[in-house]
Motif scaffolding. Sequence first.
Motif, mmCIF file in Angstrom:
data_model
loop_
_atom_site.group_PDB
_atom_site.id
_atom_site.type_symbol
_atom_site.label_atom_id
_atom_site.label_comp_id
_atom_site.label_asym_id
_atom_site.label_seq_id
_atom_site.Cartn_x
_atom_site.Cartn_y
_atom_site.Cartn_z
ATOM 1 N N UNK A 112 0.742 -1.255 -0.137
ATOM 2 C CA UNK A 112 -0.216 0.039 -0.230
ATOM 3 C C UNK A 112 0.934 1.215 0.076
ATOM 4 N N UNK A 113 1.921 1.423 1.031
ATOM 5 C CA UNK A 113 2.910 2.486 0.893
ATOM 6 C C UNK A 113 3.603 2.530 -0.475
ATOM 7 N N UNK A 114 4.013 1.364 -1.087
ATOM 8 C CA UNK A 114 4.746 1.627 -2.316
ATOM 9 C C UNK A 114 3.719 2.247 -3.218
ATOM 10 N N UNK A 115 2.830 1.564 -3.577
ATOM 11 C CA UNK A 115 1.637 2.100 -4.731
ATOM 12 C C UNK A 115 1.417 3.515 -4.265
ATOM 13 N N UNK A 116 1.174 3.698 -2.963
ATOM 14 C CA UNK A 116 0.847 5.085 -2.726
ATOM 15 C C UNK A 116 1.894 6.086 -3.199
ATOM 16 N N UNK A 117 3.135 5.861 -3.156
ATOM 17 C CA UNK A 117 4.312 6.722 -3.436
ATOM 18 C C UNK A 117 4.483 6.836 -4.844
ATOM 19 N N UNK B 142 2.015 6.255 -7.336
ATOM 20 C CA UNK B 142 0.715 6.939 -8.052
ATOM 21 C C UNK B 142 0.710 8.424 -7.418
ATOM 22 N N UNK B 143 1.339 8.825 -6.545
ATOM 23 C CA UNK B 143 1.644 10.157 -6.100
ATOM 24 C C UNK B 143 2.582 10.861 -7.235
ATOM 25 N N UNK B 144 3.139 9.869 -7.929
ATOM 26 C CA UNK B 144 4.271 10.492 -8.719
ATOM 27 C C UNK B 144 5.514 11.083 -8.197
ATOM 28 N N UNK B 145 5.662 10.491 -7.184
ATOM 29 C CA UNK B 145 7.044 10.749 -6.312
ATOM 30 C C UNK B 145 8.223 9.970 -6.764
ATOM 31 N N UNK B 146 8.129 9.015 -7.529
ATOM 32 C CA UNK B 146 9.384 8.191 -8.053
ATOM 33 C C UNK B 146 9.674 8.476 -9.199
ATOM 34 N N UNK B 147 8.862 8.666 -10.283
ATOM 35 C CA UNK B 147 9.187 8.980 -11.619
ATOM 36 C C UNK B 147 8.733 10.266 -12.165
ATOM 37 N N UNK C 103 3.292 1.060 -12.230
ATOM 38 C CA UNK C 103 4.038 0.604 -10.979
ATOM 39 C C UNK C 103 2.892 0.325 -9.990
ATOM 40 N N UNK C 104 1.949 1.126 -9.778
ATOM 41 C CA UNK C 104 1.005 1.214 -9.338
ATOM 42 C C UNK C 104 0.011 0.186 -9.386
ATOM 43 N N UNK D 218 1.866 -3.103 -7.909
ATOM 44 C CA UNK D 218 1.839 -3.166 -6.418
ATOM 45 C C UNK D 218 0.484 -2.950 -5.932
ATOM 46 N N UNK D 219 -0.459 -2.206 -6.437
ATOM 47 C CA UNK D 219 -1.732 -2.216 -6.112
ATOM 48 C C UNK D 219 -2.910 -3.458 -6.688
ATOM 49 N N UNK D 220 -3.163 -3.464 -7.975
ATOM 50 C CA UNK D 220 -4.006 -4.310 -8.744
ATOM 51 C C UNK D 220 -3.692 -5.712 -8.403
ATOM 52 N N UNK D 221 -2.147 -6.253 -8.866
ATOM 53 C CA UNK D 221 -1.777 -7.590 -8.619
ATOM 54 C C UNK D 221 -1.383 -8.299 -7.450
ATOM 55 N N UNK D 222 -0.415 -7.071 -6.865
ATOM 56 C CA UNK D 222 -0.341 -7.638 -5.339
ATOM 57 C C UNK D 222 -1.019 -7.501 -4.150
ATOM 58 N N UNK D 223 -1.851 -6.430 -4.172
ATOM 59 C CA UNK D 223 -2.826 -6.271 -3.166
ATOM 60 C C UNK D 223 -4.433 -6.522 -3.433
ATOM 61 N N UNK D 224 -4.759 -6.535 -5.023
ATOM 62 C CA UNK D 224 -5.972 -6.650 -5.256
ATOM 63 C C UNK D 224 -6.958 -5.528 -5.271
ATOM 64 N N UNK D 225 -6.069 -4.274 -5.269
ATOM 65 C CA UNK D 225 -6.948 -3.107 -5.117
ATOM 66 C C UNK D 225 -6.637 -2.334 -6.403
ATOM 67 N N UNK D 226 -7.981 -1.656 -7.003
ATOM 68 C CA UNK D 226 -7.981 -0.892 -8.307
ATOM 69 C C UNK D 226 -7.143 0.522 -8.063
#
Length: 486
Positions: A177-182, A184-189, A198-199, A202-210
């Motif tokens: 959750x924290x990684x996808x959060x970072x 999708x806030x466009x902090x990394x790229x 990347x979201x 970490x979100x859909x595939x690994x967490x099941x979150x859209x």
Amino acid sequence: MGKGGDASAPSRVRGPMRLVGDKSEKISWAEVKKHITPDDAWIVYQNKVYDVSNWHEHPGGAVIFTHAGDDATDIFAAFHAQGSQAMMKEFYIGDLIPETVEHKDQRQLDFEKGYRDLRAKLVMMGMFKSSKPYYAYKCLFNMCMWFTAVAMVYCSDHVAVHVGSALLLGLFWQQCGWLSHDFMHHQVFKFRKYGVLAGVFWGNLMQGFSVTWWMNKHNGHHAVPNLHNSSLESQDGDPDIDTMPLLAWSLKQAQSFRELNKDGKDSTFVKYAIKFQAFTYFPILLLARISWLNESFKTAYGLGASTENAKLELERRGLQYPFLERTAIALHYAWMAVLTTGFGRWSVAHSLMYFFTATCSSGLFLALVFGLGHNGMAVYDAETRPDFWKLQVTTTRNIIGGHGVPQFFVDWFCGGLQYQVDHHLFPMMPRNNLAKCHKLVESFCKEWGVKYHEADMFVGTVEVLRHLQNVSDDFLVDMVKEFPAM
């Protein structure tokens, strides 16, 4: 109704910008405040007025309507890359008359200039540039957690090992959750497409979150934290505190369901839910992930939306990457089916034990940090919200070490959101720079006398529960006063 950005309706002809010769139309603050709904939305940016009515094609989604009828200067800067303002030219309709903004005195104007100067200073210091090695390490560490949880199931037949694996998987989901959060806030790229992709991983595939569900909900929360909608038609409230009838964060919210009943009274369920909310808070957190999975699945597969704001966005924009989102969520449930059945070895009861241990622990781990970040802090009505800086600071709590919990654990467990205040002020600042930013923000708040709250995990949780109890007490007292015959 405003002309706005109805790009999907070619039959509507956009009116010309309101110019008289070389002079722009002058618009009062009172006039701006009349346009607060998605189909009639005006916003102010740097004293210029823009009509964004029905602009559901806005790249950031329906979050733009959270500031309909208000000044969006600072939230715009917080969310957009430099140069994005060029896209707004076609929506320009006139200039704000500064003298009509009566709620801002000279000190307030100086204060706003001060925090805009601070933001410019942070940009010059390179604080918005991410450390790629840092994020590579965080991604690798997360995947090691996942492989370990899987190996514990594959290599062992001991129940205790399986429980440990489920708890580790819950922690893994929290850290995802924290990684996808970072990302999708466009902090990394800098290139935003990479962050969203990347979201999806970490979100859909690994967490099941859209990611579509998350971005609509989370961007709205960032724009208007702890705000109640100004009207039933407006969308300027925080979706994260839309927790009725289970939890109420203010007396106004506790009473908000009365208008749904013909007799104007609270239902029996609402009475008991609010009365005991300080006791049901943690059990509700245990089920949070199940709710998020449900909303994500509905969003990805077009089965519904969690809010009116999300519904409008899905109807007008749809998913950004529909095939990727749906495929990734399907693959998430595929690998989860393999893991939660012990690679086909376990009974139904054992599989359910593993699934609910992982799912409920993850919900608790995630929601605990969310709750500490905002719950129990100031709650405002949208029409009386303070300026951007004060709104973000007074509705947010930072988390520090204490009561036997070391700071290094807080830093890891909270995934950067231990600096929740700083993150809300600068959501595109990468996690690896928040600690340095924190010192400057704290100094600025002290200079201007703005309340800046920090608490450790124990004290913060007590504050949340005490706030819930206070709302319950106020609700019951007010209910007795209003309906004395009950």
